[in-house]
Write an enzyme that holds these catalytic residues in place. Structure first.
Site, PDB file in Angstrom:
ATOM      1  N   HIS A   1       3.668   5.056   8.005  1.00 65.77           N
ATOM      2  CA  HIS A   1       3.584   4.306   6.874  1.00 65.77           C
ATOM      3  C   HIS A   1       4.670   3.202   6.784  1.00 65.77           C
ATOM      4  O   HIS A   1       4.362   2.145   5.999  1.00 65.77           O
ATOM      5  CB  HIS A   1       3.193   5.004   5.591  1.00 65.77           C
ATOM      6  CG  HIS A   1       1.907   4.397   4.934  1.00 65.77           C
ATOM      7  ND1 HIS A   1       0.744   4.428   5.442  1.00 65.77           N
ATOM      8  CD2 HIS A   1       1.925   3.848   3.673  1.00 65.77           C
ATOM      9  CE1 HIS A   1      -0.046   3.833   4.591  1.00 65.77           C
ATOM     10  NE2 HIS A   1       0.627   3.594   3.333  1.00 65.77           N
TER      11      HIS A   1
ATOM     12  N   TYR B   1       4.484  -4.915  -3.238  1.00 68.65           N
ATOM     13  CA  TYR B   1       5.633  -5.399  -2.408  1.00 68.65           C
ATOM     14  C   TYR B   1       6.325  -6.256  -2.981  1.00 68.65           C
ATOM     15  O   TYR B   1       7.329  -6.607  -2.408  1.00 68.65           O
ATOM     16  CB  TYR B   1       4.581  -5.835  -0.932  1.00 68.65           C
ATOM     17  CG  TYR B   1       3.868  -4.695  -0.365  1.00 68.65           C
ATOM     18  CD1 TYR B   1       5.029  -3.673   0.488  1.00 68.65           C
ATOM     19  CD2 TYR B   1       2.733  -4.527  -0.180  1.00 68.65           C
ATOM     20  CE1 TYR B   1       4.345  -2.787   1.247  1.00 68.65           C
ATOM     21  CE2 TYR B   1       2.064  -3.730   0.274  1.00 68.65           C
ATOM     22  CZ  TYR B   1       3.012  -2.551   0.988  1.00 68.65           C
ATOM     23  OH  TYR B   1       2.469  -1.404   1.583  1.00 68.65           O
TER      24      TYR B   1
ATOM     25  N   LYS C   1     -10.114   2.922   5.446  1.00 68.78           N
ATOM     26  CA  LYS C   1     -10.468   3.965   4.462  1.00 68.78           C
ATOM     27  C   LYS C   1     -12.079   3.723   4.087  1.00 68.78           C
ATOM     28  O   LYS C   1     -12.513   2.509   3.902  1.00 68.78           O
ATOM     29  CB  LYS C   1      -9.843   4.225   3.011  1.00 68.78           C
ATOM     30  CG  LYS C   1      -8.335   4.546   3.284  1.00 68.78           C
ATOM     31  CD  LYS C   1      -7.510   4.622   1.950  1.00 68.78           C
ATOM     32  CE  LYS C   1      -6.431   5.321   2.257  1.00 68.78           C
ATOM     33  NZ  LYS C   1      -5.633   5.209   1.000  1.00 68.78           N
TER      34      LYS C   1
ATOM     35  N   ARG D   1      -2.716   1.821   9.082  1.00 63.31           N
ATOM     36  CA  ARG D   1      -2.214   3.066   8.588  1.00 63.31           C
ATOM     37  C   ARG D   1      -2.142   4.260  10.051  1.00 63.31           C
ATOM     38  O   ARG D   1      -2.844   3.594  10.892  1.00 63.31           O
ATOM     39  CB  ARG D   1      -3.380   3.606   7.710  1.00 63.31           C
ATOM     40  CG  ARG D   1      -3.624   2.783   6.435  1.00 63.31           C
ATOM     41  CD  ARG D   1      -4.869   3.414   5.950  1.00 63.31           C
ATOM     42  NE  ARG D   1      -4.774   2.634   4.467  1.00 63.31           N
ATOM     43  CZ  ARG D   1      -5.969   1.664   4.209  1.00 63.31           C
ATOM     44  NH1 ARG D   1      -6.484   1.171   5.271  1.00 63.31           N
ATOM     45  NH2 ARG D   1      -6.036   1.079   3.057  1.00 63.31           N
TER      46      ARG D   1
ATOM     47  N   ARG E   1       3.997   0.119   8.235  1.00 62.38           N
ATOM     48  CA  ARG E   1       2.961  -0.761   7.573  1.00 62.38           C
ATOM     49  C   ARG E   1       3.749  -1.196   6.243  1.00 62.38           C
ATOM     50  O   ARG E   1       3.623  -2.687   6.051  1.00 62.38           O
ATOM     51  CB  ARG E   1       1.910   0.292   7.065  1.00 62.38           C
ATOM     52  CG  ARG E   1       0.820  -0.391   6.119  1.00 62.38           C
ATOM     53  CD  ARG E   1      -0.070   0.699   5.931  1.00 62.38           C
ATOM     54  NE  ARG E   1      -1.077   0.353   4.975  1.00 62.38           N
ATOM     55  CZ  ARG E   1      -2.195  -0.470   4.895  1.00 62.38           C
ATOM     56  NH1 ARG E   1      -2.388  -0.940   6.332  1.00 62.38           N
ATOM     57  NH2 ARG E   1      -2.960  -0.431   3.987  1.00 62.38           N
TER      58      ARG E   1
ATOM     59  N   HIS F   1      -6.405  -3.420   1.524  1.00 56.68           N
ATOM     60  CA  HIS F   1      -6.540  -3.107   0.201  1.00 56.68           C
ATOM     61  C   HIS F   1      -7.652  -3.574  -0.575  1.00 56.68           C
ATOM     62  O   HIS F   1      -7.861  -4.712  -0.640  1.00 56.68           O
ATOM     63  CB  HIS F   1      -5.201  -3.626  -0.431  1.00 56.68           C
ATOM     64  CG  HIS F   1      -3.883  -2.917  -0.034  1.00 56.68           C
ATOM     65  ND1 HIS F   1      -2.555  -3.081  -0.198  1.00 56.68           N
ATOM     66  CD2 HIS F   1      -3.759  -1.602   0.741  1.00 56.68           C
ATOM     67  CE1 HIS F   1      -1.913  -2.339   0.172  1.00 56.68           C
ATOM     68  NE2 HIS F   1      -2.244  -1.358   0.756  1.00 56.68           N
TER      69      HIS F   1
END
Length: 299
Positions: A244, A279, A172, A148, A247, A270
């Site tokens: 992004h 994806y 995150k 990110r 990514r 994730h």
């Protein structure tokens, strides 16, 4: 009416209890601030402890005329989080959001670049300027490690384990993960460090920050966006891209070349596999190839 008092308490809760980043907290807070602005605009004098579902519904209705369905759903999600916090703190007995439904929105497939487009963007970097080597190293890390943009600008030199072939990434919620880094990518990081960064006047507190601006401080997220947007214009790329996008391209290209979805999930950081599964929808040919290769009745 004490909205700001409760908002500050909510922000502290998100930071201390949920471990969310400053950027995420700002996004959550914006939804509440939008509601506060609506109340002020219509001279509605009510505290967050007494606000009714009808007032919330009126606010959501106004939002529906101003923003698209996806933004509306995000606002409703932010409000639900705020009032769930009030319930958690026993400040309210019920939530005014219980009967508020978010609009149905389809899952948005991420934009991606093909390998040739990525090569063109990197080739367009002006290496005659001091920031050229830095920008090339940044784009190689974005694409090579799937970071990110916030993870990129916060990357530390001490997070790079060259001998082991990994970098430590703080994502995150301050969750850390180790992501493989290719020798090809490390080469450009080392080139930037030895030819450019080693000769910079580095400001106190940023000695360990990898990517620096010309003033010797950490780059901002906005600056990385600008760098990439300018490169896209330079090569006349007819796509709307951001950091992004690199990514997304990292994950998509790995999947297309046979990488395991759970391995991609770990590298992207994730929390849920369902986030990574988006994806799979980008290239249905990959699913067909899997069936033809692995199913016992493939013949």
């Amino acid at each position: 009416m004490q909205w700001n008092t409760y908002l500050k308490g909510y922000q502290n809760y998100l930071r201390l209890e949920r471990g969310l980043s400053a950027n995420t907290i700002a996004n959550y807070s914006f939804d509440i601030e939008r509601l506060i602005a609506f109340l002020n605009q219509h001279t509605i004098l009510v505290s967050p402890l007494q606000i009714s579902p009808q007032i919330i519904q009126d606010f959501v209705y106004q939002c529906s005329k101003e923003v698209n369905a996806r933004s509306q759903a995000r606002i409703i999600s932010g409000l639900k989080s705020f009032f769930s916090y009030l319930l958690f703190e026993d400040l309210r007995k019920d939530s005014p959001m219980e009967l508020i439904e978010a609009p149905k929105v389809g899952r948005k497939l991420p934009d991606t670049l093909n390998v040739d487009e990525i090569d063109q963007l990197i080739a367009a970097i002006d290496l005659s300027k001091p920031e050229g080597e830095r920008n090339r190293a940044m784009l190689e890390v974005l694409y090579g490690c799937g970071l990110r943009v916030s993870e990129l600008v916060e990357l530390k030199i001490s997070d790079i384990f060259s001998d082991e072939g990994f970098i430590k990434v703080t994502g995150k919620g301050n969750k850390q993960r180790f992501v493989p880094i290719a020798s090809y990518t490390l080469k450009y990081i080392n080139l930037y460090r030895t030819t450019i960064r080693a000769h910079q006047d580095i400001q106190k507190g940023f000695e360990d920050t990898l990517f620096l601006n010309r003033r010797g401080k950490a780059l901002t997220r906005a600056m990385v966006f600008t760098i990439i947007k300018d490169l896209a214009v330079k090569i006349n790329l007819q796509k709307s891209i951001s950091p992004h996008t690199f990514r997304h391209s990292f994950a998509t290209h790995l999947l297309e070349n046979g990488a395991d979805l759970r391995a991609i999930q770990m590298m992207l950081g994730h929390e849920s596999i369902t986030t990574t599964e988006v994806y799979v929808h980008l290239d249905r040919r990959h699913l067909t190839q899997i069936v033809h290769q692995f199913h016992p009745r493939k013949q």
